[in-house]
Scaffold this motif. Structure first.
Motif, PDB file in Angstrom:
ATOM      1  N   ARG A  25       0.853  -1.183   0.000  1.00 28.55           N
ATOM      2  CA  ARG A  25       0.000   0.000   0.000  1.00 28.55           C
ATOM      3  C   ARG A  25       0.896   1.243   0.000  1.00 28.55           C
ATOM      4  N   PRO A  26       0.704   2.118  -0.954  1.00 32.44           N
ATOM      5  CA  PRO A  26       1.566   3.276  -1.016  1.00 32.44           C
ATOM      6  C   PRO A  26       1.281   4.250   0.117  1.00 32.44           C
ATOM      7  N   ASP A  27       2.140   5.245   0.201  1.00 34.82           N
ATOM      8  CA  ASP A  27       1.946   6.299   1.180  1.00 34.82           C
ATOM      9  C   ASP A  27       0.549   6.875   1.029  1.00 34.82           C
ATOM     10  N   ALA A  28      -0.154   6.969   2.136  1.00 32.71           N
ATOM     11  CA  ALA A  28      -1.562   7.366   2.050  1.00 32.71           C
ATOM     12  C   ALA A  28      -1.739   8.869   1.834  1.00 32.71           C
ATOM     13  N   GLY A  29      -0.657   9.646   2.022  1.00 34.82           N
ATOM     14  CA  GLY A  29      -0.796  11.086   1.950  1.00 34.82           C
ATOM     15  C   GLY A  29      -1.141  11.583   0.565  1.00 34.82           C
ATOM     16  N   ARG A  30      -1.885  12.647   0.500  1.00 36.03           N
ATOM     17  CA  ARG A  30      -2.215  13.363  -0.722  1.00 36.03           C
ATOM     18  C   ARG A  30      -2.821  12.469  -1.807  1.00 36.03           C
ATOM     19  N   VAL A  31      -3.765  11.637  -1.430  1.00 33.02           N
ATOM     20  CA  VAL A  31      -4.412  10.780  -2.425  1.00 33.02           C
ATOM     21  C   VAL A  31      -5.282  11.592  -3.370  1.00 33.02           C
ATOM     22  N   ASP A  32      -5.525  12.842  -2.981  1.00 31.58           N
ATOM     23  CA  ASP A  32      -6.405  13.683  -3.775  1.00 31.58           C
ATOM     24  C   ASP A  32      -5.720  14.251  -5.017  1.00 31.58           C
ATOM     25  N   LEU A  33      -4.408  14.159  -5.101  1.00 30.49           N
ATOM     26  CA  LEU A  33      -3.713  14.784  -6.222  1.00 30.49           C
ATOM     27  C   LEU A  33      -3.993  14.036  -7.518  1.00 30.49           C
ATOM     28  N   PRO A  34      -4.111  14.773  -8.620  1.00 33.12           N
ATOM     29  CA  PRO A  34      -4.474  14.109  -9.885  1.00 33.12           C
ATOM     30  C   PRO A  34      -3.382  13.206 -10.450  1.00 33.12           C
ATOM     31  N   VAL A  35      -2.120  13.510 -10.107  1.00 31.83           N
ATOM     32  CA  VAL A  35      -1.006  12.748 -10.691  1.00 31.83           C
ATOM     33  C   VAL A  35      -0.230  12.039  -9.594  1.00 31.83           C
ATOM     34  N   LEU A 147      12.511  12.432  14.703  1.00 33.43           N
ATOM     35  CA  LEU A 147      11.889  11.613  15.749  1.00 33.43           C
ATOM     36  C   LEU A 147      12.887  10.689  16.462  1.00 33.43           C
ATOM     37  N   LEU A 148      13.831  10.132  15.714  1.00 30.74           N
ATOM     38  CA  LEU A 148      14.692   9.091  16.281  1.00 30.74           C
ATOM     39  C   LEU A 148      15.415   9.522  17.567  1.00 30.74           C
ATOM     40  N   PRO A 149      15.919  10.753  17.647  1.00 35.84           N
ATOM     41  CA  PRO A 149      16.591  11.126  18.900  1.00 35.84           C
ATOM     42  C   PRO A 149      15.645  11.200  20.107  1.00 35.84           C
ATOM     43  N   PRO A 154       7.004   7.554  24.564  1.00 33.78           N
ATOM     44  CA  PRO A 154       6.055   6.575  23.996  1.00 33.78           C
ATOM     45  C   PRO A 154       5.291   7.101  22.778  1.00 33.78           C
ATOM     46  N   GLU A 155       4.913   8.368  22.809  1.00 33.87           N
ATOM     47  CA  GLU A 155       4.169   8.913  21.674  1.00 33.87           C
ATOM     48  C   GLU A 155       5.059   8.958  20.429  1.00 33.87           C
ATOM     49  N   VAL A 156       6.321   9.304  20.644  1.00 32.42           N
ATOM     50  CA  VAL A 156       7.263   9.345  19.517  1.00 32.42           C
ATOM     51  C   VAL A 156       7.461   7.935  18.956  1.00 32.42           C
ATOM     52  N   VAL A 157       7.518   6.952  19.844  1.00 31.46           N
ATOM     53  CA  VAL A 157       7.693   5.567  19.385  1.00 31.46           C
ATOM     54  C   VAL A 157       6.496   5.160  18.532  1.00 31.46           C
ATOM     55  N   ARG A 158       5.300   5.543  18.954  1.00 31.57           N
ATOM     56  CA  ARG A 158       4.115   5.211  18.149  1.00 31.57           C
ATOM     57  C   ARG A 158       4.221   5.845  16.758  1.00 31.57           C
ATOM     58  N   GLN A 159       4.677   7.092  16.741  1.00 35.95           N
ATOM     59  CA  GLN A 159       4.848   7.757  15.439  1.00 35.95           C
ATOM     60  C   GLN A 159       5.907   7.048  14.602  1.00 35.95           C
ATOM     61  N   LEU A 160       6.981   6.623  15.276  1.00 36.37           N
ATOM     62  CA  LEU A 160       8.055   5.939  14.551  1.00 36.37           C
ATOM     63  C   LEU A 160       7.576   4.633  13.916  1.00 36.37           C
ATOM     64  N   VAL A 161       6.690   3.948  14.622  1.00 36.31           N
ATOM     65  CA  VAL A 161       6.144   2.708  14.051  1.00 36.31           C
ATOM     66  C   VAL A 161       5.461   3.023  12.722  1.00 36.31           C
ATOM     67  N   ARG A 162       4.632   4.058  12.735  1.00 36.82           N
ATOM     68  CA  ARG A 162       3.900   4.418  11.512  1.00 36.82           C
ATOM     69  C   ARG A 162       4.863   4.873  10.409  1.00 36.82           C
ATOM     70  N   VAL A 163       5.821   5.720  10.799  1.00 39.94           N
ATOM     71  CA  VAL A 163       6.765   6.246   9.804  1.00 39.94           C
ATOM     72  C   VAL A 163       7.590   5.107   9.210  1.00 39.94           C
ATOM     73  N   LEU A 167       7.750   4.057   5.360  1.00 43.46           N
ATOM     74  CA  LEU A 167       9.026   4.102   4.642  1.00 43.46           C
ATOM     75  C   LEU A 167       9.286   2.790   3.903  1.00 43.46           C
ATOM     76  N   MET A 168       9.102   1.708   4.634  1.00 44.61           N
ATOM     77  CA  MET A 168       9.371   0.398   4.046  1.00 44.61           C
ATOM     78  C   MET A 168       8.391   0.082   2.915  1.00 44.61           C
ATOM     79  N   ALA A 169       7.148   0.493   3.105  1.00 47.19           N
ATOM     80  CA  ALA A 169       6.148   0.234   2.059  1.00 47.19           C
ATOM     81  C   ALA A 169       6.455   1.046   0.802  1.00 47.19           C
ATOM     82  N   LEU A 170       6.959   2.253   0.997  1.00 47.72           N
ATOM     83  CA  LEU A 170       7.268   3.090  -0.161  1.00 47.72           C
ATOM     84  C   LEU A 170       8.469   2.571  -0.934  1.00 47.72           C
ATOM     85  N   TYR A 171       9.467   2.093  -0.193  1.00 48.85           N
ATOM     86  CA  TYR A 171      10.711   1.702  -0.859  1.00 48.85           C
ATOM     87  C   TYR A 171      10.571   0.286  -1.417  1.00 48.85           C
ATOM     88  N   GLN A 172      10.013   0.200  -2.592  1.00 48.31           N
ATOM     89  CA  GLN A 172       9.813  -1.109  -3.219  1.00 48.31           C
ATOM     90  C   GLN A 172      11.035  -1.552  -4.022  1.00 48.31           C
TER      91      GLN A 172
END
Lengths: 282, 56
Positions: A25-35, A147-149, A154-163, A167-172
């Motif tokens: 699944r690609p990055d979910a951001g900006r799905v509204d863009l035409p291209v 985020l890494l530093p 805990p909140e940063v770790v949750r964000q890191l999980v998502r990021v 990242l891994m999903a994008l880098y095919q």
């Protein structure tokens, strides 16, 4: 990495995040863009949700210009630089003329007004109309760098999980790896690859420090798929397997490292790797 | 222009000439390994035979 080992509370909170298994699944951001343009491990263009790019010869040059534009930064790229990249053997005027004709064809191919803007001899792909996976990847990498530093939070770790998952999903795969070996593509390709490898180790260490050995191991395995000669990844993977009692997997990782280093360089694993191996023996 | 990718996988901190890595010729799509700086230079020197002389 100075990650503070937090309490069990942190670990419990964090481990509620699922491992998605590197979905496509690609990055979910900006799905509204035409291209939408995919360049990592493949090349495809979507216009209003439909595949645009076919490999017809007449589209080859315009598409190559688009690829070069992205590789050279995508924004405010000097047209002389772009022309030289695409027509290195042509003199300035001819290369410039070629560029103008090809840009006209590229604009016609997409048919999206203001997608390509030319100001002060600088060409841009309008990020308000077009999404590029490589750009999204770089933005996420920059976000992860911030985020890494702070990974003790805990909140940063949750964000890191998502990021990390995104990242891994994008880098095919490597940037335009099946499309071109042109000079203009190399620097960007290697930069993205290098960033990914650095972040695999960075993320992995965070997962290790909060005790999510399985997630850390999955990152290191992904890194080894991309570059099976990186000894540091074997070292971390051996530690992860050892910590989860998977001594067989740890031994396998060591043996693979040993075999590949011998095959490619005629050298033995480093003293650090050998010490880790010794720690596996009962 | 010739393009190469050089990846360094091991460096000897005591002896900087001892480096192990991969030398990739982009155009020719070939990959070779080296275990010291001399063998890297050798790869560079032998990779492209049709080279114009460099004037002083």
């Amino acid at each position: 990495m100075g990650v503070n080992l937090e309490s069990r509370h942190l670990r419990r909170q964090y481990q509620q995040q699922p491992i998605s298994g590197w979905s496509r699944r690609p990055d979910a951001g900006r799905v509204d863009l035409p291209v939408r343009i995919y360049t990592l491990g493949r090349f495809s263009i979507q216009l209003h949700g439909h595949a645009l790019y076919s490999r017809q010869a007449r589209q080859r040059r315009p598409v190559e210009m688009l690829q070069a534009l992205i590789a050279l930064g995508g924004r405010d790229v000097g047209i002389d630089m772009l022309a030289h990249a695409l027509w290195p053997d042509s003199d300035g005027d001819l290369a410039r003329n070629n560029l103008e004709v090809t840009l006209h064809r590229l604009r016609r191919l997409f048919g999206v007004k203001h997608l390509f803007t030319l100001h002060d001899q600088r060409l841009s792909l309008n990020s308000g109309l077009g999404w590029v996976d490589a750009w999204s990847f770089e933005r996420l990498v920059n976000h992860a760098d911030r985020l890494l530093p702070q990974a003790g939070n805990p909140e940063v770790v949750r964000q890191l999980v998502r990021v990390g998952e995104r990242l891994m999903a994008l880098y095919q795969g490597n940037f335009l790896e099946r499309e071109t070996t042109s000079t203009w593509s190399l620097s960007f390709r290697e930069r993205l690859r290098s960033k990914l490898m650095r972040h695999i180790l960075g993320f992995g260490r965070v997962w290790e420090e909060i005790g999510d050995w399985e997630r850390a191991a999955s990152y290191y395995r992904r890194g080894l798929e991309i570059d099976p000669l990186t000894e540091a990844l074997y070292q971390r993977l051996i530690i992860c397997c050892r910590e989860t009692g998977q001594h067989g997997d740890a031994m396998t990782a060591y043996q693979r490292c040993q075999t590949l280093l011998a095959q490619h360089f005629g050298i033995q694993p480093s003293p650090i790797t050998q010490t880790l191996y010794s720690s596996l023996k009962p | 222009m010739e393009n190469y990718i050089v990846r360094i996988y091991r460096r000897d901190s005591a002896d900087p000439t001892k480096v192990a890595g991969v030398f990739e010729s982009v155009e020719q799509e070939t990959e070779n390994t080296f275990t010291n700086l001399n063998s890297l230079v050798e790869l560079l020197a032998t990779d492209c035979p049709d080279r114009d002389p460099i004037e002083d």
